[in-house]
Design a protein around this motif. Structure first.
Motif, PDB file in Angstrom:
ATOM      1  N   PHE A   1     -93.520  -6.348  62.270  1.00 21.69           N
ATOM      2  CA  PHE A   1     -92.517  -7.406  62.353  1.00 21.69           C
ATOM      3  C   PHE A   1     -91.155  -6.844  62.778  1.00 21.69           C
ATOM      4  O   PHE A   1     -90.452  -7.433  63.616  1.00 21.69           O
ATOM      5  N   LEU A   2     -90.781  -5.717  62.198  1.00 20.16           N
ATOM      6  CA  LEU A   2     -89.492  -5.111  62.525  1.00 20.16           C
ATOM      7  C   LEU A   2     -89.443  -4.676  63.990  1.00 20.16           C
ATOM      8  O   LEU A   2     -88.445  -4.908  64.694  1.00 20.16           O
ATOM      9  N   GLY A   3     -90.527  -4.060  64.470  1.00 18.73           N
ATOM     10  CA  GLY A   3     -90.570  -3.626  65.863  1.00 18.73           C
ATOM     11  C   GLY A   3     -90.530  -4.792  66.839  1.00 18.73           C
ATOM     12  O   GLY A   3     -89.833  -4.740  67.864  1.00 18.73           O
ATOM     13  N   LEU A   4     -91.249  -5.869  66.531  1.00 12.63           N
ATOM     14  CA  LEU A   4     -91.224  -7.042  67.399  1.00 12.63           C
ATOM     15  C   LEU A   4     -89.845  -7.695  67.421  1.00 12.63           C
ATOM     16  O   LEU A   4     -89.369  -8.151  68.469  1.00 12.63           O
ATOM     17  N   GLY A   5     -89.202  -7.749  66.257  1.00 10.71           N
ATOM     18  CA  GLY A   5     -87.864  -8.335  66.210  1.00 10.71           C
ATOM     19  C   GLY A   5     -86.858  -7.539  67.032  1.00 10.71           C
ATOM     20  O   GLY A   5     -86.054  -8.117  67.780  1.00 10.71           O
ATOM     21  N   ILE A   6     -86.908  -6.211  66.918  1.00 10.61           N
ATOM     22  CA  ILE A   6     -86.009  -5.373  67.706  1.00 10.61           C
ATOM     23  C   ILE A   6     -86.311  -5.518  69.193  1.00 10.61           C
ATOM     24  O   ILE A   6     -85.396  -5.574  70.033  1.00 10.61           O
ATOM     25  N   THR A   7     -87.596  -5.591  69.540  1.00  9.55           N
ATOM     26  CA  THR A   7     -87.976  -5.760  70.948  1.00  9.55           C
ATOM     27  C   THR A   7     -87.440  -7.067  71.519  1.00  9.55           C
ATOM     28  O   THR A   7     -86.912  -7.106  72.648  1.00  9.55           O
ATOM     29  N   LEU A   8     -87.545  -8.144  70.757  1.00  7.97           N
ATOM     30  CA  LEU A   8     -87.028  -9.434  71.225  1.00  7.97           C
ATOM     31  C   LEU A   8     -85.512  -9.403  71.388  1.00  7.97           C
ATOM     32  O   LEU A   8     -84.971  -9.991  72.344  1.00  7.97           O
ATOM     33  N   CYS A   9     -84.815  -8.731  70.499  1.00  8.15           N
ATOM     34  CA  CYS A   9     -83.354  -8.634  70.627  1.00  8.15           C
ATOM     35  C   CYS A   9     -82.954  -7.817  71.853  1.00  8.15           C
ATOM     36  O   CYS A   9     -82.009  -8.165  72.560  1.00  8.15           O
ATOM     37  N   VAL A  10     -83.687  -6.735  72.122  1.00 12.78           N
ATOM     38  CA  VAL A  10     -83.403  -5.924  73.309  1.00 12.78           C
ATOM     39  C   VAL A  10     -83.668  -6.730  74.580  1.00 12.78           C
ATOM     40  O   VAL A  10     -82.891  -6.680  75.549  1.00 12.78           O
ATOM     41  N   ILE A  11     -84.767  -7.491  74.588  1.00 11.80           N
ATOM     42  CA  ILE A  11     -85.067  -8.337  75.743  1.00 11.80           C
ATOM     43  C   ILE A  11     -83.987  -9.388  75.939  1.00 11.80           C
ATOM     44  O   ILE A  11     -83.602  -9.718  77.073  1.00 11.80           O
ATOM     45  N   THR A  12     -83.474  -9.929  74.838  1.00 12.90           N
ATOM     46  CA  THR A  12     -82.403 -10.923  74.941  1.00 12.90           C
ATOM     47  C   THR A  12     -81.150 -10.331  75.568  1.00 12.90           C
ATOM     48  O   THR A  12     -80.520 -10.946  76.439  1.00 12.90           O
ATOM     49  N   CYS A  13     -80.773  -9.133  75.146  1.00 16.28           N
ATOM     50  CA  CYS A  13     -79.595  -8.482  75.731  1.00 16.28           C
ATOM     51  C   CYS A  13     -79.790  -8.216  77.221  1.00 16.28           C
ATOM     52  O   CYS A  13     -78.885  -8.456  78.034  1.00 16.28           O
ATOM     53  N   SER A  14     -80.975  -7.719  77.582  1.00 16.01           N
ATOM     54  CA  SER A  14     -81.234  -7.462  79.001  1.00 16.01           C
ATOM     55  C   SER A  14     -81.257  -8.761  79.810  1.00 16.01           C
ATOM     56  O   SER A  14     -80.833  -8.794  80.973  1.00 16.01           O
ATOM     57  N   GLY A  15     -81.743  -9.851  79.194  1.00 11.19           N
ATOM     58  CA  GLY A  15     -81.745 -11.132  79.884  1.00 11.19           C
ATOM     59  C   GLY A  15     -80.342 -11.662  80.141  1.00 11.19           C
ATOM     60  O   GLY A  15     -80.071 -12.229  81.202  1.00 11.19           O
ATOM     61  N   HIS A  16     -79.430 -11.473  79.189  1.00 14.98           N
ATOM     62  CA  HIS A  16     -78.045 -11.913  79.389  1.00 14.98           C
ATOM     63  C   HIS A  16     -77.374 -11.095  80.497  1.00 14.98           C
ATOM     64  O   HIS A  16     -76.628 -11.639  81.323  1.00 14.98           O
ATOM     65  N   ILE A  17     -77.646  -9.797  80.525  1.00 14.13           N
ATOM     66  CA  ILE A  17     -77.068  -8.953  81.578  1.00 14.13           C
ATOM     67  C   ILE A  17     -77.615  -9.354  82.943  1.00 14.13           C
ATOM     68  O   ILE A  17     -76.878  -9.461  83.932  1.00 14.13           O
ATOM     69  N   ALA A  18     -78.934  -9.581  82.995  1.00 20.53           N
ATOM     70  CA  ALA A  18     -79.551  -9.978  84.265  1.00 20.53           C
ATOM     71  C   ALA A  18     -79.044 -11.338  84.736  1.00 20.53           C
ATOM     72  O   ALA A  18     -78.837 -11.556  85.932  1.00 20.53           O
ATOM     73  N   ALA A  19     -78.821 -12.256  83.791  1.00 22.27           N
ATOM     74  CA  ALA A  19     -78.320 -13.578  84.174  1.00 22.27           C
ATOM     75  C   ALA A  19     -76.880 -13.512  84.661  1.00 22.27           C
ATOM     76  O   ALA A  19     -76.489 -14.241  85.588  1.00 22.27           O
ATOM     77  N   ASP A  20     -76.062 -12.646  84.072  1.00 21.80           N
ATOM     78  CA  ASP A  20     -74.665 -12.525  84.497  1.00 21.80           C
ATOM     79  C   ASP A  20     -74.558 -11.911  85.891  1.00 21.80           C
ATOM     80  O   ASP A  20     -73.806 -12.394  86.734  1.00 21.80           O
ATOM     81  N   THR A  21     -75.296 -10.834  86.106  1.00 22.60           N
ATOM     82  CA  THR A  21     -75.186 -10.138  87.388  1.00 22.60           C
ATOM     83  C   THR A  21     -76.018 -10.785  88.482  1.00 22.60           C
ATOM     84  O   THR A  21     -75.683 -10.656  89.664  1.00 22.60           O
ATOM     85  N   ALA A  22     -77.113 -11.467  88.102  1.00 27.00           N
ATOM     86  CA  ALA A  22     -78.048 -12.046  89.075  1.00 27.00           C
ATOM     87  C   ALA A  22     -78.555 -10.983  90.039  1.00 27.00           C
ATOM     88  O   ALA A  22     -78.847 -11.265  91.203  1.00 27.00           O
ATOM     89  N   ASN A  23     -78.659  -9.751  89.532  1.00 30.39           N
ATOM     90  CA  ASN A  23     -79.155  -8.643  90.338  1.00 30.39           C
ATOM     91  C   ASN A  23     -80.675  -8.668  90.367  1.00 30.39           C
ATOM     92  O   ASN A  23     -81.325  -8.885  89.351  1.00 30.39           O
ATOM     93  N   GLY A  24     -81.251  -8.446  91.557  1.00 32.30           N
ATOM     94  CA  GLY A  24     -82.699  -8.520  91.701  1.00 32.30           C
ATOM     95  C   GLY A  24     -83.422  -7.480  90.878  1.00 32.30           C
ATOM     96  O   GLY A  24     -84.472  -7.759  90.298  1.00 32.30           O
TER      97      GLY A  24
END
Length: 213
Positions: free
Chosen positions: A56-79
């Motif tokens: 559970f702890l590993g999945l939660g950390i993984t989802l938070c990391v994916i969320t951060c990367s998604g916000h960065i990708a959405a801001d930059t719109a870099n391919g």
């Protein structure tokens, strides 16, 4: 019009990604609570915490990391950033699909997981079975949010970055006008016209004659 559509897609991707991040935070808090209860019950014994707490702890950390990367990708719109984000989410969806298929299609699916001598995993199964409808809707919502995030990231990657945003100020156009400015003839700061020069010479000559006389 294209800039407005891109901005709406970026905001929607951030919103969906934020929902995934909230699930990750909830999993981290739940795993921390289970670990605290485990430590109180076990005391000073040398037993290791149940494996599903770390899961559970590993999945939660993984989802938070994916969320951060998604916000960065959405801001930059870099391919490249969007491709990495889609890859992470797709791999997570494949893992979830594999576990779900194993649970529902394999009658002996418990043998594929590590043995739990504490009985905590049995309590977790009983909780899921007693609240199966709620757990099913939560799981379906998470998978739907992940699929929607992949779809939005694909559209943003197809649109590409917003190059027009780099030309909002007049400073960006200055380099294009520099060669034209270089070709122009620069005038000296002071130009002495012949008419005024002759008058100044005559006045200087008359002034010197008066001084000599």
């Amino acid at each position: 019009m294209g800039r407005i559509i891109r901005s709406c897609l970026q905001s929607l991707l951030k919103l969906v990604d934020l929902g995934i991040g909230m699930v990750g935070i909830a999993m981290i808090l739940y795993s921390s609570w289970m670990l605290r209860v485990w430590q109180k019950n076990i005391g000073d014994s040398d037993f290791q915490p149940p494996w599903f707490i770390y899961t559970f702890l590993g999945l939660g950390i993984t989802l938070c990391v994916i969320t951060c990367s998604g916000h960065i990708a959405a801001d930059t719109a870099n391919g490249h950033c969007l491709s990495c984000y889609m890859t992470f989410v797709f791999l997570l969806v494949l893992l979830e699909a594999a576990v779900t298929a194993d649970v529902f299609l394999n009658n002996n699916w418990e043998e594929d997981f590590p043995e739990d001598r504490t009985g905590r995993f049995d309590e977790f199964k009983d909780f899921v079975n007693s609240n199966f409808k709620i757990c099913k809707w939560i799981a379906s919502s998470i998978v739907a949010a992940q699929a929607l995030s992949i779809f939005l990231a694909m559209i943003l990657r197809a649109l590409g970055p917003d190059h027009g945003s780099y030309y909002d100020s007049d400073d960006d156009y200055t380099p294009a006008r520099v060669p034209l400015l270089r070709n122009q003839i620069t005038h000296p700061p002071y130009v002495a016209y012949p008419h005024y020069a002759l008058q100044n010479n005559a006045w200087n000559a008359s002034a010197s004659e008066k001084i000599n006389s």
